[in-house]
Design a protein around this motif. Structure first.
Motif, PDB file in Angstrom:
ATOM      1  N   PRO A   1       0.839  -1.213   0.000  1.00 16.11           N
ATOM      2  CA  PRO A   1       0.000   0.000   0.000  1.00 16.11           C
ATOM      3  C   PRO A   1       0.866   1.253   0.000  1.00 16.11           C
ATOM      4  O   PRO A   1       2.006   1.242   0.485  1.00 16.11           O
ATOM      5  CB  PRO A   1      -0.798  -0.130   1.300  1.00 16.11           C
ATOM      6  N   HIS A   2       0.318   2.328  -0.517  1.00 12.54           N
ATOM      7  CA  HIS A   2       1.101   3.540  -0.759  1.00 12.54           C
ATOM      8  C   HIS A   2       1.843   4.028   0.479  1.00 12.54           C
ATOM      9  O   HIS A   2       3.040   4.319   0.432  1.00 12.54           O
ATOM     10  CB  HIS A   2       0.177   4.646  -1.281  1.00 12.54           C
ATOM     11  N   LYS A   3       1.161   4.124   1.616  1.00 12.00           N
ATOM     12  CA  LYS A   3       1.788   4.644   2.814  1.00 12.00           C
ATOM     13  C   LYS A   3       2.940   3.765   3.277  1.00 12.00           C
ATOM     14  O   LYS A   3       4.011   4.260   3.676  1.00 12.00           O
ATOM     15  CB  LYS A   3       0.757   4.787   3.933  1.00 12.00           C
ATOM     16  N   GLU A   4       2.766   2.446   3.207  1.00 16.39           N
ATOM     17  CA  GLU A   4       3.832   1.526   3.608  1.00 16.39           C
ATOM     18  C   GLU A   4       5.014   1.626   2.657  1.00 16.39           C
ATOM     19  O   GLU A   4       6.175   1.603   3.083  1.00 16.39           O
ATOM     20  CB  GLU A   4       3.306   0.091   3.646  1.00 16.39           C
ATOM     21  N   PHE A   5       4.721   1.751   1.373  1.00 20.51           N
ATOM     22  CA  PHE A   5       5.805   1.904   0.395  1.00 20.51           C
ATOM     23  C   PHE A   5       6.584   3.178   0.680  1.00 20.51           C
ATOM     24  O   PHE A   5       7.821   3.185   0.650  1.00 20.51           O
ATOM     25  CB  PHE A   5       5.250   1.943  -1.025  1.00 20.51           C
ATOM     26  N   MET A   6       5.894   4.267   0.946  1.00 17.61           N
ATOM     27  CA  MET A   6       6.576   5.533   1.202  1.00 17.61           C
ATOM     28  C   MET A   6       7.465   5.441   2.429  1.00 17.61           C
ATOM     29  O   MET A   6       8.576   5.993   2.441  1.00 17.61           O
ATOM     30  CB  MET A   6       5.548   6.659   1.363  1.00 17.61           C
ATOM     31  N   ARG A   7       7.022   4.756   3.456  1.00 17.70           N
ATOM     32  CA  ARG A   7       7.873   4.594   4.635  1.00 17.70           C
ATOM     33  C   ARG A   7       9.146   3.834   4.283  1.00 17.70           C
ATOM     34  O   ARG A   7      10.241   4.176   4.752  1.00 17.70           O
ATOM     35  CB  ARG A   7       7.091   3.867   5.729  1.00 17.70           C
ATOM     36  N   ASP A   8       8.997   2.806   3.459  1.00 16.69           N
ATOM     37  CA  ASP A   8      10.185   2.066   3.015  1.00 16.69           C
ATOM     38  C   ASP A   8      11.088   2.952   2.164  1.00 16.69           C
ATOM     39  O   ASP A   8      12.318   2.915   2.287  1.00 16.69           O
ATOM     40  CB  ASP A   8       9.774   0.834   2.205  1.00 16.69           C
ATOM     41  N   TYR A   9      10.484   3.755   1.295  1.00 17.81           N
ATOM     42  CA  TYR A   9      11.269   4.592   0.391  1.00 17.81           C
ATOM     43  C   TYR A   9      12.053   5.648   1.167  1.00 17.81           C
ATOM     44  O   TYR A   9      13.214   5.940   0.857  1.00 17.81           O
ATOM     45  CB  TYR A   9      10.359   5.270  -0.635  1.00 17.81           C
ATOM     46  N   LEU A  10      11.442   6.207   2.191  1.00 18.03           N
ATOM     47  CA  LEU A  10      12.125   7.217   3.010  1.00 18.03           C
ATOM     48  C   LEU A  10      13.276   6.612   3.805  1.00 18.03           C
ATOM     49  O   LEU A  10      14.190   7.327   4.223  1.00 18.03           O
ATOM     50  CB  LEU A  10      11.136   7.875   3.959  1.00 18.03           C
ATOM     51  N   SER A  11      13.235   5.298   4.007  1.00 16.63           N
ATOM     52  CA  SER A  11      14.288   4.602   4.757  1.00 16.63           C
ATOM     53  C   SER A  11      15.347   4.008   3.837  1.00 16.63           C
ATOM     54  O   SER A  11      16.309   3.403   4.313  1.00 16.63           O
ATOM     55  CB  SER A  11      13.670   3.472   5.598  1.00 16.63           C
ATOM     56  N   TYR A  12      15.163   4.168   2.527  1.00 13.16           N
ATOM     57  CA  TYR A  12      16.051   3.562   1.547  1.00 13.16           C
ATOM     58  C   TYR A  12      17.121   4.565   1.121  1.00 13.16           C
ATOM     59  O   TYR A  12      16.835   5.766   1.013  1.00 13.16           O
ATOM     60  CB  TYR A  12      15.235   3.091   0.336  1.00 13.16           C
ATOM     61  N   LEU A  13      18.322   4.084   0.889  1.00 13.44           N
ATOM     62  CA  LEU A  13      19.443   4.993   0.623  1.00 13.44           C
ATOM     63  C   LEU A  13      19.472   5.521  -0.804  1.00 13.44           C
ATOM     64  O   LEU A  13      19.817   6.677  -1.039  1.00 13.44           O
ATOM     65  CB  LEU A  13      20.762   4.275   0.932  1.00 13.44           C
ATOM     66  N   TRP A  14      19.092   4.688  -1.788  1.00 14.56           N
ATOM     67  CA  TRP A  14      19.301   5.044  -3.194  1.00 14.56           C
ATOM     68  C   TRP A  14      18.022   5.613  -3.801  1.00 14.56           C
ATOM     69  O   TRP A  14      17.323   4.960  -4.554  1.00 14.56           O
ATOM     70  CB  TRP A  14      19.801   3.829  -3.981  1.00 14.56           C
TER      71      TRP A  14
END
Length: 322
Positions: A144-157
């Motif tokens: 889901p969008h919100k969960e993806f965004m949390r992962d993206y904000l925690s991702y380095l690249w």
């Protein structure tokens, strides 16, 4: 011609790498590609190399636009000028010291269209002196969008060059490359695009070659010059999330980002600054993922926050950091 993809390529002092970049772009298997080269007042012969290389691909002549700046504007403004004229259904960026797999745009465009996605990402290679190292982008586009965004904000690249983005997302979000930031500028732009995109997908292949051997790259600049830009990027993004009314959804991840930006202070014995820098973030130190910084940095930060920075000073001296 109706273009499926527009690729924007800023150019500044990349004479040793530019020909390979342009050749691979001209040899893309997708025919309907618009190429926008933005020459930013290079002081070497990059412009002549560009024109000489383009001359070898007369069948692409009508698909190429070259913008020349009268004064040096920098990377982000060069990208912005390219965006102003991009006409493709999807937009992607390429750095002129890197290069692309010749199937990259076709595979990413086809995947985006077949999945009904507005952003398509892919894996890539780090190009180092000891060879290629594959970077598997571990983001799960099915979340889901919100969960993806949390992962993206925690991702380095958080790179612009491995993300094919529908032009409609740029228009809907109003996202633009940031002014005054030349480090983490990709994060600034991509977070805003992902927040407004409705669906994501991924090609599970490395299709981009990220060149880490260019000594003139911003990645080789001194960290003391980059720290204020990185923290500014995150502070602006926090304010932007607050304006959208969604900051509470991403508070922890953005506090992690602020902590990441302050790592430099640990290794420069600037502990008073560290303790004063966004005190709210200190409570999140134990939960910072290893993707943003390693365990040793976490320990040194905790020692500093406990006023035990004499241990950090000793370790910095022992390792010749300061």
């Amino acid at each position: 011609m109706h273009y499926k993809v527009s690729v924007i390529v800023p150019i500044y002092n990349v004479r040793d790498y530019l020909a390979r970049c342009v050749e691979n772009l001209m040899n893309q298997t997708l025919r309907e590609v618009e190429y926008i080269f933005v020459e930013d007042c290079a002081t070497d012969d990059s412009y002549q190399i560009l024109m000489d290389t383009l001359a070898r691909f007369p069948h692409r002549r009508g698909d190429v636009r070259v913008i020349r700046h009268e004064v040096n504007k920098g990377l982000t403004m060069s990208r912005a000028d390219g965006l102003d004229v991009a006409a493709g259904d999807f937009i992607i960026h390429s750095d002129s010291d890197d290069w692309t797999d010749v199937t990259m745009f076709e595979k990413m465009y086809d995947k985006a269209v077949s999945d009904g996605a507005e952003i398509c990402i892919c894996d890539f290679f780090h190009v180092r002196k000891d060879g290629l190292k594959r970077e598997n982008v571990t983001l799960d586009c099915r979340k889901p969008h919100k969960e993806f965004m949390r992962d993206y904000l925690s991702y380095l690249w958080n790179t612009v060059w491995c993300a094919l983005v529908a032009r409609e997302v740029y228009e809907r979000s109003g996202a633009r490359p940031p002014v005054g930031i030349t480090f983490t500028e990709d994060f600034y732009l991509m977070v805003r695009l992902f927040q407004f995109a409705r669906k994501f997908t991924k090609v599970n292949e490395p299709l981009y070659y990220y060149n880490q051997m260019n000594s003139g790259s911003i990645m080789h600049s001194l960290m003391k010059d980059l720290f204020p830009q990185e923290s500014d990027c995150y502070e602006r993004t926090i304010d932007w999330f607050k304006g959208l009314g969604v900051y509470e959804d991403y508070r922890k991840q953005m506090q992690w980002r602020l902590l990441k930006s302050s790592c430099y202070l640990v290794f420069q014995n600037r502990f008073d600054e560290l303790r004063e820098f966004h005190p709210e973030s200190h409570r999140y130190i134990l939960s910072v993922p290893s993707s943003l910084f390693n365990f040793k940095v976490k320990v040194m930060m905790i020692l500093a926050f406990l006023d035990l920075d004499f241990i950090c000073r000793w370790d910095n001296k022992r390792h010749g950091r300061f």
